[in-house]
Design a protein around this motif. Structure first.
Motif, mmCIF file in Angstrom:
data_model
loop_
_atom_site.group_PDB
_atom_site.id
_atom_site.type_symbol
_atom_site.label_atom_id
_atom_site.label_comp_id
_atom_site.label_asym_id
_atom_site.label_seq_id
_atom_site.Cartn_x
_atom_site.Cartn_y
_atom_site.Cartn_z
ATOM 1 N N SER A 326 0.859 -1.186 0.000
ATOM 2 C CA SER A 326 0.000 0.000 0.000
ATOM 3 C C SER A 326 0.896 1.237 0.000
ATOM 4 C CB SER A 326 -0.949 0.014 1.203
ATOM 5 O OG SER A 326 -0.242 -0.092 2.426
ATOM 6 N N LEU A 327 0.473 2.275 -0.761
ATOM 7 C CA LEU A 327 1.269 3.483 -0.943
ATOM 8 C C LEU A 327 0.472 4.696 -0.478
ATOM 9 C CD1 LEU A 327 1.886 1.324 -3.340
ATOM 10 C CD2 LEU A 327 3.136 3.209 -4.399
ATOM 11 N N TYR A 328 1.142 5.618 0.202
ATOM 12 C CA TYR A 328 0.498 6.801 0.764
ATOM 13 C C TYR A 328 1.362 8.018 0.409
ATOM 14 C CZ TYR A 328 -1.133 2.859 3.641
ATOM 15 O OH TYR A 328 -1.602 1.635 4.071
ATOM 16 N N GLY A 329 0.856 8.891 -0.468
ATOM 17 C CA GLY A 329 1.669 9.998 -0.961
ATOM 18 C C GLY A 329 1.144 11.381 -0.604
ATOM 19 N N HIS A 330 1.995 12.393 -0.873
ATOM 20 C CA HIS A 330 1.703 13.816 -0.652
ATOM 21 C C HIS A 330 1.553 14.180 0.823
ATOM 22 C CE1 HIS A 330 1.406 14.248 -4.926
ATOM 23 N NE2 HIS A 330 0.296 13.524 -5.027
ATOM 24 N N LEU A 362 -4.481 13.108 0.453
ATOM 25 C CA LEU A 362 -3.670 11.892 0.464
ATOM 26 C C LEU A 362 -3.878 11.137 -0.841
ATOM 27 C CD1 LEU A 362 -1.939 9.734 2.056
ATOM 28 C CD2 LEU A 362 -4.128 8.678 2.646
ATOM 29 N N TYR A 363 -2.762 10.774 -1.490
ATOM 30 C CA TYR A 363 -2.852 9.902 -2.657
ATOM 31 C C TYR A 363 -2.583 8.477 -2.192
ATOM 32 C CZ TYR A 363 -2.159 7.729 -7.171
ATOM 33 O OH TYR A 363 -2.271 6.898 -8.260
ATOM 34 N N PHE A 364 -3.519 7.565 -2.493
ATOM 35 C CA PHE A 364 -3.492 6.216 -1.932
ATOM 36 C C PHE A 364 -3.583 5.176 -3.035
ATOM 37 C CE2 PHE A 364 -6.343 2.783 -0.102
ATOM 38 C CZ PHE A 364 -5.327 2.128 0.582
ATOM 39 N N GLU A 365 -2.683 4.197 -2.971
ATOM 40 C CA GLU A 365 -2.696 3.093 -3.921
ATOM 41 C C GLU A 365 -2.539 1.762 -3.199
ATOM 42 O OE1 GLU A 365 -0.705 4.919 -8.034
ATOM 43 O OE2 GLU A 365 0.164 3.154 -7.049
ATOM 44 N N ILE A 366 -3.084 0.718 -3.810
ATOM 45 C CA ILE A 366 -2.817 -0.663 -3.405
ATOM 46 C C ILE A 366 -2.276 -1.380 -4.633
ATOM 47 C CG2 ILE A 366 -3.830 -2.860 -2.661
ATOM 48 C CD1 ILE A 366 -5.923 -1.289 -1.109
ATOM 49 N N ARG A 367 -1.183 -2.119 -4.450
ATOM 50 C CA ARG A 367 -0.591 -2.828 -5.577
ATOM 51 C C ARG A 367 -0.320 -4.285 -5.211
ATOM 52 N NH1 ARG A 367 2.762 0.664 -9.786
ATOM 53 N NH2 ARG A 367 1.751 2.695 -9.511
ATOM 54 N N ARG A 368 -0.393 -5.138 -6.232
ATOM 55 C CA ARG A 368 0.000 -6.534 -6.070
ATOM 56 C C ARG A 368 1.000 -6.881 -7.168
ATOM 57 N NH1 ARG A 368 -3.149 -12.306 -6.654
ATOM 58 N NH2 ARG A 368 -1.631 -13.493 -5.420
ATOM 59 N N HIS A 369 2.162 -7.299 -6.746
ATOM 60 C CA HIS A 369 3.266 -7.569 -7.668
ATOM 61 C C HIS A 369 3.498 -6.375 -8.599
ATOM 62 C CE1 HIS A 369 3.361 -11.589 -6.143
ATOM 63 N NE2 HIS A 369 2.173 -11.910 -6.630
#
Length: 381
Positions: A326-330, A362-369
């Motif tokens: 999970s990514l949390y930006g700005h 907040l910029y939020f992403e979820i990534r898999r591989h």
């Protein structure tokens, strides 16, 4: 085959301490891998941050401005927290001083009474009792009473002296806390002035960048560059953490699909996969939220990135195992460092506008591989 008692003891000792040794070796290996991750990320960032044009230099200046602001805000928060703790301690000391002062006044009256009684009886109380022509048993009782009163008088005086000493100690403590608070107020004002200056410098840099990005092609180039940097970082982190060991008792990320909370409260400004005006689609969700609001981990994980990334500002990435991140930006500031474990709901950052945003969020992403996932499929509400 027979074993001596010494051999058996040595074998048992080896069996007992072997798990601890293996655990220590595994922990050292994990730490070495984390150090390697840090080094690889630092090398990648140096490459990504190379200055190739005037716009790159402005973005580098913006990074410096926003890092300064983030650090100053963290220092201001620290000073405020210290001041709050000292203020509370000061109030406790003042309350203690008040109670001691009340005790001192009460004891002083008792001491005055004891001194007056002693003066009336004179210095030869015991001799006077002995010279009185009375029954010996009566005299003995009187002497015991007299001895008791003398000891009681001594205790009263000792308690009074002890209270005076405590009162002096507490008064000194109050003065020290007041002096420290005064110094911290001065430091806070200095940091606030420095923060204002850094924010003004950031705004000047943003104004110059706006001129550079006035055309659609300029903005599109920036967005492509931002996406490329983030993808390269995610790929590099994914490769670096591939061999890290995750706890066996951790709840799999995949089993929490649709059950997790959003990382912060606010309005979602875009949808995953939505096309932007310039043709690029969103690979995450921007959550409009007030600056300084807490950003919370959506699931247990380990911090694998906690630094500034051009285009994303102050960015933190959590590894949740099985290829999920999970990514949390700005963010305004980051509260966790690489290698730290965080639990679901732990605060990992504060909402901000770093990365050149004109608003907080907040910029939020979820990534898999490394591939983006739709956050709405994972988070409730």
């Amino acid at each position: 085959m027979k074993f001596s008692a010494y051999a058996i003891a040595a074998l048992l000792s080896a069996l007992l301490f072997a798990p601890a040794c293996f655990a220590q070796a595994a922990d050292e290996e994990q730490q070495a891998r984390l150090a390697e991750i840090k080094q690889r990320i630092e090398t990648l960032q140096q490459e990504l941050n190379q200055v190739k044009s005037e716009r790159d230099q402005l973005l580098k200046d913006l990074e410096a401005n926003e890092k300064d602001i983030s650090e100053l805000l963290q220092r201001i928060d620290k000073i405020k927290s210290d001041m709050q703790s000292r203020g509370q301690k000061l109030q406790e000391l003042k309350q203690e001083e008040k109670q001691l002062e009340e005790s001192r006044r009460s004891m002083q009256r008792r001491v005055e009474q004891e001194v007056a009684a002693a003066y009336r009886l004179g210095r030869q109380e015991q001799i006077k009792l002995l010279l009185n022509q009375q029954d010996p048993q009566h005299i003995a009782r009187q002497l015991r009473y007299h001895d008791y009163f003398l000891k009681q008088r001594s205790r009263v005086i000792d308690d009074y002296v002890s209270t005076l000493s405590e009162l002096e100690t507490v008064s000194s403590g109050i003065q020290r806390e007041q002096d420290t608070l005064a110094r911290e107020r001065d430091q806070l004002e200095d940091k606030r002035r420095a923060l204002t200056s850094a924010q003004q410098a950031r705004q000047r840099t943003l104004d110059k960048l706006a001129t550079q990005l006035a055309s659609k092609s300029g903005e599109l180039d920036k967005l492509h560059g931002d996406r490329s940097r983030l993808q390269r970082l995610v790929d590099e982190v994914g490769r670096a953490i591939a061999n890290l060991i995750n706890p066996s008792d951790q709840t799999p990320f995949a089993k929490q699909r649709g059950r997790m909370q959003w990382p912060t409260q606010g309005r979602r400004a875009n949808a995953f996969g939505q096309r932007r005006a310039n043709g690029i689609t969103w690979t995450g969700v921007t959550i409009r939220a007030n600056e300084g609001n807490p950003v919370q981990a959506i699931h247990r994980g380990r911090v694998v990135f906690s630094d500034y990334l051009r285009g994303q500002g102050m960015l933190i990435i959590l590894d949740h195992g099985d290829g999920y991140m999970s990514l949390y930006g700005h963010n305004q500031s980051l509260t966790r460092a690489i290698g730290e474990w965080v639990e679901r709901g732990d605060t990992i950052a504060k909402v901000g506008n770093t990365g050149g945003l004109s608003h907080s969020g907040l910029y939020f992403e979820i990534r898999r591989h490394g591939k983006p996932q739709d956050p709405t499929a994972w988070c409730r509400g």
